[in-house]
Design an enzyme around this catalytic site. Structure first.
Site, PDB file in Angstrom:
ATOM      1  N   ARG A 175       0.909  -0.957   0.182  1.00 27.44           N
ATOM      2  CA  ARG A 175       0.297   0.069  -0.182  1.00 27.44           C
ATOM      3  C   ARG A 175       0.399   1.094  -0.402  1.00 27.44           C
ATOM      4  O   ARG A 175       1.060   2.581   1.121  1.00 27.44           O
ATOM      5  CB  ARG A 175      -1.103  -0.391   1.441  1.00 27.44           C
ATOM      6  CG  ARG A 175      -1.749  -1.017   0.829  1.00 27.44           C
ATOM      7  CD  ARG A 175      -3.178  -1.306   0.060  1.00 27.44           C
ATOM      8  NE  ARG A 175      -3.633  -2.751  -0.332  1.00 27.44           N
ATOM      9  CZ  ARG A 175      -2.849  -3.602  -1.021  1.00 27.44           C
ATOM     10  NH1 ARG A 175      -2.071  -3.121  -1.830  1.00 27.44           N
ATOM     11  NH2 ARG A 175      -4.331  -4.395  -1.272  1.00 27.44           N
ATOM     12  N   SER A 224      -9.628   0.746   4.240  1.00 27.88           N
ATOM     13  CA  SER A 224      -9.409   0.196   5.538  1.00 27.88           C
ATOM     14  C   SER A 224      -8.246   1.523   5.824  1.00 27.88           C
ATOM     15  O   SER A 224      -7.367   2.198   5.052  1.00 27.88           O
ATOM     16  CB  SER A 224      -8.080  -0.722   4.980  1.00 27.88           C
ATOM     17  OG  SER A 224      -9.081  -1.996   4.494  1.00 27.88           O
ATOM     18  N   GLU A 297      -2.947   3.600   6.878  1.00 27.06           N
ATOM     19  CA  GLU A 297      -3.335   3.528   5.298  1.00 27.06           C
ATOM     20  C   GLU A 297      -4.124   4.691   5.058  1.00 27.06           C
ATOM     21  O   GLU A 297      -3.299   5.330   3.852  1.00 27.06           O
ATOM     22  CB  GLU A 297      -4.216   1.729   4.835  1.00 27.06           C
ATOM     23  CG  GLU A 297      -3.790   2.228   3.259  1.00 27.06           C
ATOM     24  CD  GLU A 297      -5.056   0.633   3.127  1.00 27.06           C
ATOM     25  OE1 GLU A 297      -4.918  -0.179   3.905  1.00 27.06           O
ATOM     26  OE2 GLU A 297      -5.564   0.441   1.621  1.00 27.06           O
TER      27      GLU A 297
END
Ligand SMILES: Cc1cc2nc3c(=O)[nH]c(=O)nc-3n(C[C@H](O)[C@H](O)[C@H](O)COP(=O)(O)OP(=O)(O)OC[C@H]3O[C@@H](n4cnc5c(N)ncnc54)[C@H](O)[C@@H]3O)c2cc1C
Length: 302
Positions: A175, A224, A297
């Site tokens: 990510r 998320s 994130e």
């Protein structure tokens, strides 16, 4: 950066410039105050003009579809740039290769790949972001991510210099990617594999069904909140949160999704401060309870 200068010279730049523009409606959380300057270039020429004049004189944040960002309640003291139509082309280069502008949605690119019998981009149909956001976040799901299909990125830096970077020269992480923050991605080349469109369609439907079963839809969220702590434990982050924090925990209208504990939700009128308090509370509880240090994130813009 002097607003007066921009007000004067902005008239000659190929793009729309707005001052003290609200950014609340430009992100999935539906949270945030204003930005001092909001710039929507009409062309690459306009973008380069703006960057050459102001790129090194103030803060810049490049906004995609806003599905992974948390803005502040206070005014952003810089320029938010959002690419539009002229960065939204999708072109077929050969039987397996696609070039896509970064403002186009990942969903559209995956549909285009399906219609042209190119497999490998199906996972993008489950992600609500733009191609630009997908590159920056190395987004992915169902064991595929951008790094698996990306061939090269065309970009411009904040000084207005355009160049291309081959994907094999980039370090991709879970990510994130190791590229400086002062880059605006313009377009990207993707390579998949030839396959029957019907098979691709069936697989895409299967992925979307699985995704909709596991995660909430049609709510104000940024997906998320934390990354899965892959180097610290085998457990998924939602499991850690479930076991450490009461699900009904809330700060103002900032709540934890009932369906997926790593999705935080703006129930109605949550402030950025509410969401940040919820984030900090969860982070502390998970650390105290499991010893695992969570990493965000979502991108917090201040
Ligand atoms: C319901 C929901 C489900 C989600 N599911 C997933 C999932 O399955 N997998 C996953 O990985 N993510 C998921 N996400 C998170 C998010 O959709 C992805 O990270 C997406 O790729 C972000 O794209 P965006 O255009 O919205 O980027 P934004 O949120 O607008 O920005 C994210 C980052 O990308 C940068 N950026 C955006 N465009 C450019 C550009 N042109 N040039 C340079 N930098 C740029 C921004 O500056 C910022 O740092 C989900 C989010 C939601 C709301």
């Amino acid at each position: 950066m002097k607003i007066e200068d921009i007000k004067k010279s902005g008239l000659n730049i190929d793009g729309d410039i707005f001052f003290d523009q609200s950014i609340k409606n430009l992100n999935w959380f539906n949270i945030g105050g204003k930005t001092k300057i909001f710039f929507r270039p009409n062309s690459l020429k306009g973008l380069i003009e703006y960057l050459k004049l102001y790129g090194s004189r103030g803060k810049i944040f490049i906004l995609g579809n806003g599905s992974n960002v948390l803005f502040d309640d206070d005014t952003y003291q810089g320029t938010v740039i959002k690419l539009g139509k002229s960065f939204s082309n999708i072109t077929l280069l050969d039987n397996e290769t696609i070039i896509a502008g970064t403002a186009v949605s990942q969903k559209k690119v995956s549909e285009f790949a399906k219609d042209n019998g190119i497999s490998g981009l199906e996972f993008m149909s489950c992600i609500p972001g733009s191609i630009g956001g997908g590159i920056r976040m190395n987004s992915g799901c169902f064991k595929k991510e951008f790094k698996d299909i990306l061939i090269s990125i065309q970009l411009v830096d904040f000084k207005g210099l355009v160049r291309s970077i081959p994907a094999n020269k980039i370090n991709f992480r879970y990510r994130s990617i190791e590229l400086p923050a002062d880059l605006i991605f313009l377009s990207a080349t993707f390579k998949g594999k030839e396959k029957n469109s019907e098979e691709i369609n069936n697989y895409m439907n299967e992925l979307n069904t699985n995704k909709n079963m596991a995660q909430p839809t049609r709510i104000k969220t940024s997906g998320s909140t934390f990354k899965n702590p892959i180097n610290q434990t085998d457990k998924k982050v939602w499991e850690l949160i479930r076991s450490s924090v009461p699900n009904e925990t809330s700060y103002g209208d900032a709540v934890i999704s009932e369906k997926h504990a790593n999705f935080f939700v703006n129930k109605k009128n949550a402030k950025s401060e509410d969401m940040k308090s919820l984030i900090n509370f969860v982070k502390k509880k998970v650390k105290d309870h499991t010893g695992v240090k969570l990493e965000l994130e979502i991108v917090v813009v201040e």
